[in-house]
Every structure is written in structure tokens, then in C-alpha cells.
Design a protein around this motif. Structure first.
Motif, PDB file in Angstrom:
ATOM      1  N   PHE A 205      32.191  53.583  37.771  1.00 20.01           N
ATOM      2  CA  PHE A 205      32.802  52.279  37.495  1.00 20.01           C
ATOM      3  C   PHE A 205      32.371  51.188  38.471  1.00 20.01           C
ATOM      4  O   PHE A 205      33.179  50.377  38.894  1.00 20.01           O
ATOM      5  N   ARG A 206      31.066  51.214  38.823  1.00 17.87           N
ATOM      6  CA  ARG A 206      30.543  50.089  39.588  1.00 17.87           C
ATOM      7  C   ARG A 206      29.998  49.071  38.593  1.00 17.87           C
ATOM      8  O   ARG A 206      29.688  49.417  37.453  1.00 17.87           O
ATOM      9  N   ALA A 207      29.864  47.808  39.052  1.00 17.50           N
ATOM     10  CA  ALA A 207      29.452  46.730  38.143  1.00 17.50           C
ATOM     11  C   ALA A 207      28.137  47.082  37.431  1.00 17.50           C
ATOM     12  O   ALA A 207      27.959  46.755  36.247  1.00 17.50           O
ATOM     13  N   VAL A 208      27.238  47.762  38.149  1.00 11.83           N
ATOM     14  CA  VAL A 208      25.920  48.085  37.592  1.00 11.83           C
ATOM     15  C   VAL A 208      26.021  48.984  36.339  1.00 11.83           C
ATOM     16  O   VAL A 208      25.129  49.001  35.499  1.00 11.83           O
ATOM     17  N   ASP A 235      36.282  56.673  38.133  1.00 10.01           N
ATOM     18  CA  ASP A 235      37.081  55.683  38.838  1.00 10.01           C
ATOM     19  C   ASP A 235      36.119  54.820  39.657  1.00 10.01           C
ATOM     20  O   ASP A 235      35.007  55.258  39.940  1.00 10.01           O
ATOM     21  N   GLY A 236      36.548  53.631  40.019  1.00  7.08           N
ATOM     22  CA  GLY A 236      35.680  52.787  40.833  1.00  7.08           C
ATOM     23  C   GLY A 236      36.115  51.341  40.765  1.00  7.08           C
ATOM     24  O   GLY A 236      37.120  51.014  40.135  1.00  7.08           O
ATOM     25  N   PRO A 237      35.326  50.469  41.410  1.00  8.29           N
ATOM     26  CA  PRO A 237      35.743  49.071  41.591  1.00  8.29           C
ATOM     27  C   PRO A 237      36.044  48.301  40.302  1.00  8.29           C
ATOM     28  O   PRO A 237      36.865  47.377  40.323  1.00  8.29           O
ATOM     29  N   ALA A 241      39.526  45.771  36.011  1.00  7.24           N
ATOM     30  CA  ALA A 241      38.993  44.757  35.083  1.00  7.24           C
ATOM     31  C   ALA A 241      38.834  45.363  33.682  1.00  7.24           C
ATOM     32  O   ALA A 241      39.081  44.694  32.664  1.00  7.24           O
ATOM     33  N   VAL A 242      38.455  46.628  33.625  1.00  8.71           N
ATOM     34  CA  VAL A 242      38.251  47.285  32.328  1.00  8.71           C
ATOM     35  C   VAL A 242      39.602  47.496  31.623  1.00  8.71           C
ATOM     36  O   VAL A 242      39.737  47.240  30.417  1.00  8.71           O
ATOM     37  N   HIS A 243      40.609  47.897  32.407  1.00  9.25           N
ATOM     38  CA  HIS A 243      41.977  48.028  31.872  1.00  9.25           C
ATOM     39  C   HIS A 243      42.417  46.704  31.239  1.00  9.25           C
ATOM     40  O   HIS A 243      42.935  46.648  30.133  1.00  9.25           O
TER      41      HIS A 243
END
Ligand code: GMT
Length: 383
Positions: A205-208, A235-237, A241-243
Motif C-alpha cells: 500500500f505504498r503510493a507506487v 497494509d501501508g501508507p 486514503a483507499v478506505h
């Protein structure tokens, strides 16, 4: 051989590859010593051939940031001597190759322990290419005794950014016995109580990784009549935002977040479609794992992904951010079970043919032997 392996122990492809490599090497009779800040996530079993040495960090008020790189180098040097290591194999260049080189230099009066660096992706394309890290990353490559990269794409990116080309391509691998289809498992019934088709995404779940694109794809699939649910593993940064986006697009009830999972096959092996909409991907280990489980992949046409997924044969590839096309591609599999199965079967066939552990692990062992014999020769000449 006695092999020291260093990885980032957290969720991430390089840690998985390093851990699985250690397991496979031990199964072939080698002694493997993991040197890391914590037990790597995928390393579920220690035994007489698989050992773990934790890097100890001293806290001191003067240290604003604890010098992990130095603590790692110290541990590498200590373990290299106490366990008579033949080589240090580090995964992800920064800072691991620098720590290993420091360890090698600090003990070389006693014995020269060669350093092998495996490049995984953002250590070259993002972090390493950043101006603040570029010179030290280039130094790490030049000073390593051997360098491997996980795809042809990554080798080329390394040549272009660092003007360094002594790189052996050794791709990611899977064990075909561990990755196989498991239809109708209890988890599958739980995830799709009303026979919804399952779109699955696994990442850190990193932006990349563009995980939000998966939610957009789900919303578009459902708007076009596809009875599907999205399973988000990891899980990740970007998670919150995705939620938020799932709520905004009104698909929160069809988007299931299951967090980090030790056994991702529970989810991948029951998927109907695997989504990997990354902005960058040097190889795409998650896509390979899905393919091995007979799951067609809908992904972006970036980096090393085309080396893993055959467009229109084992999945469909799109431009970055083209969630409209990716939704249409996912729908093709949702609406046509025969096609989904055919892509899946071909995917497993190619995954095994090109990337099974039986094929790839010997490449690492041959590379170790090559580096060892080259360094022995050099040492002989310098003596
Ligand atoms: O580069 C990264 O993002 C880190 C790395 C990791 O540790 O998660 O992932 C990379 O290594 C994997 C294993 O070799 C590759 O399969 C992934 O494609 C690659 N990720 C990226 O390039 C974004």
C-alpha cells in the motif's frame, strides 16, 4: 556453503524473495544465516540449517537517529567470523550493500568475505536514483563482488541511471507446490457469500502501487453490472486514503480489507482476477504468485511486468491509471468463466516453465560459485 542473507524483514517483495531463497538454499543443504533487524515475515521456520541473527541497536541520547547501517555492518562482520560465512548476500541496495561492504572491509585482514547485492526495484528506480543517495548507491554497486537484478528491465534501468552494467539477471521465483489454485475453500465462501467474483490485490500500500485504482476498478466493474467484490490484502501508507475512496465511490461494503497476511495464498488462490495497477514494478512478484495460482492478472504495462504477464494470454496490460480499460478487462474474466480458466491454466504453465524455484535457485548457486572463484583468484593474485 555458509551464506549470510540480509533483507528488510517487513512486508515487501525483496524480503519475501530473500526469505524464500534462504529456505530453498537450506533445503539444498546450505547453511543460511539471516542477519536483520527482525525475523523476516515469510521466514516461518528456523531449523538446524536456517538461523536468525538479530541486529542489536544501542540507544544513546546523542543519537537523533540510531545508526542502523553501522549496527548492521557490525553484526554482519561478527556473524561472518563466528559462522565462517562464505559470502554475504544482501537484498535491496540501500543501505544493505554499504553495510556489507563495510563489514567485509573491517574483517578482510583475517578473511575476505565477498558481498553479493540483489537489486529489487525502488532501490534503483526511486531511492537510489534520488540525488541524495545516487553516489553512495553507485559506490555500493561498484564495490560489491557480484550484482544481480530481478528483471531485464531493472538491469537496463541500472545501466542508464548508474552507468554500471556488470549485472546478472536472476528473476523472482515461486515454488509450484506452495502456489496452486484452491477453489471452494472455507475462506472463499466467507469472501463471496453470494457467489460474487473476487478481485484481489496484494501490496504494501505504498503510493507506487496505486491501490486506490483497485477501488476505482471495482466501482466501474459494478457500475457495468459485474457482481464482484474487492479483497485488499496488506497494509501501508495509502490504506486510509483507499478506505476513504471506497466510501466516496459507495463500494465500501464490497471492499474487504484483510490487512497483512502471513499466508497470502489463502486469498490469491481463490481469486478470479488479480489486480496490480502499479506505477512502477521492477518485476511484479505478486503477479507471478497469482499466475502460479491460475489467476489471470489485470495490470499496468510498466517496468518488468511484461516479462511476467503475457498480454492477452495470461492477463491484460494497460497504461498507468487507465482504470476504465482495467475494469473492462476484469469484466471479460467475470463474464466468461471459460476464458478465465484458459488464461489461468496458461499462466501457471508459463510461471512454472520460466520462474519455478527448480529453475531459478540453481542460477543463484551458480552465481555464488562464480563470484567465489573470481574473488579467490583475485586474492591469490594480490597475495
Ligand atoms: O522496490 C520496491 O518497491 C521494494 C521491493 C520490496 O522490497 O518490496 O519490491 C520490489 O521487489 C520485488 C521482488 O524482487 C519485485 O517483484 C517488485 O516488483 C519490486 N517493486 C517495485 O519495483 C515497485
Amino acid at each position: 556453503m555458509n551464506i549470510g542473507i540480509t533483507v528488510y524483514p517487513t512486508y515487501g517483495g525483496s524480503g519475501i524473495v530473500g526469505s524464500e531463497l534462504g529456505r530453498e538454499l537450506a533445503a539444498r543443504g546450505h547453511n543460511v544465516h539471516f542477519i536483520s533487524s527482525a525475523l523476516p515475515t515469510r521466514l516461518t521456520e528456523l531449523n538446524e540449517r536456517v538461523h536468525f541473527h538479530e541486529v542489536e541497536m544501542m540507544t544513546y541520547p546523542l543519537f537523533e537517529h540510531q545508526p542502523y547501517d553501522l549496527a548492521l555492518a557490525t553484526k554482519m562482520a561478527t556473524v561472518a567470523r563466528s559462522e565462517n560465512l562464505d559470502l554475504l548476500h544482501v537484498h535491496y541496495a540501500i543501505p544493505h550493500s554499504i553495510s556489507a561492504i563495510l563489514a567485509r572491509e573491517s574483517i578482510k585482514q583475517k578473511r575476505y568475505v565477498p558481498v553479493i547485492t540483489t537489486l529489487h526495484g525502488t532501490d534503483i528506480t526511486l531511492v537510489g536514483a534520488d540525488r541524495s543517495y545516487l553516489p553512495i548507491t553507485r559506490y555500493g554497486l561498484q564495490q560489491s563482488d557480484g550484482v544481480t537484478a530481478v528483471s531485464k528491465f531493472l538491469k537496463q534501468a541500472t545501466i542508464e541511471t548508474f552507468d554500471f552494467d556488470e549485472i546478472e539477471v536472476i528473476p523472482n521465483f515461486i515454488s509450484p507446490d506452495l502456489y496452486r489454485r484452491e477453489e471452494g475453500s472455507p475462506i472463499c465462501k466467507e469472501l463471496s457469500p453470494n457467489d460474487e467474483k473476487l478481485l484481489v490485490h496484494v501490496s504494501n500500500f505504498r503510493a507506487v502501487k496505486r491501490p486506490a485504482d483497485c477501488v476505482e476498478i471495482l466501482a466501474k466493474v459494478r457500475a457495468k453490472g459485474g457482481n464482484a467484490r474487492l479483497i485488499m490484502v496488506g497494509d501501508g501508507p495509502e490504506l486510509s486514503a483507499v478506505h476513504h475512496l471506497a466510501k466516496q465511490l459507495n463500494v465500501q461494503n464490497e471492499t474487504i480489507f484483510v490487512g497483512k497476511q502471513a499466508k497470502i495464498t489463502d486469498y490469491v488462490a481463490v481469486a478470479d482476477v488479480f489486480l496490480l495497477p502499479s506505477e512502477e514494478e521492477s518485476f511484479g512478484l505478486a503477479a507471478l504468485e497469482a499466475q502460479a495460482c491460475e489467476v489471470p492478472v489485470v495490470a499496468t504495462k510498466v517496468g518488468g511486468i511484461p516479462e511476467v504477464i503475457n498480454d492477452k494470454e495470461t492477463g491484460f496490460l494497460s497504461d498507468i491509471g487507465d482504470t476504465e480499460k482495467m475494469a473492462n478487462d476484469a469484466l471479460k474474466f467475470i463474464n466468461d468463466e471459460e476464458m478465465r480458466r484458459a488464461f489461468g491454466v496458461r499462466g501457471r504453465e508459463l510461471a512454472i516453465l520460466r520462474y519455478s524455484s527448480e529453475k531459478i535457485i540453481p542460477q543463484y548457486i551458480n552465481f555464488y560459485e562464480k563470484v567465489l572463484s573470481q574473488t579467490q583468484k583475485k586474492q591469490g593474485q594480490n597475495a
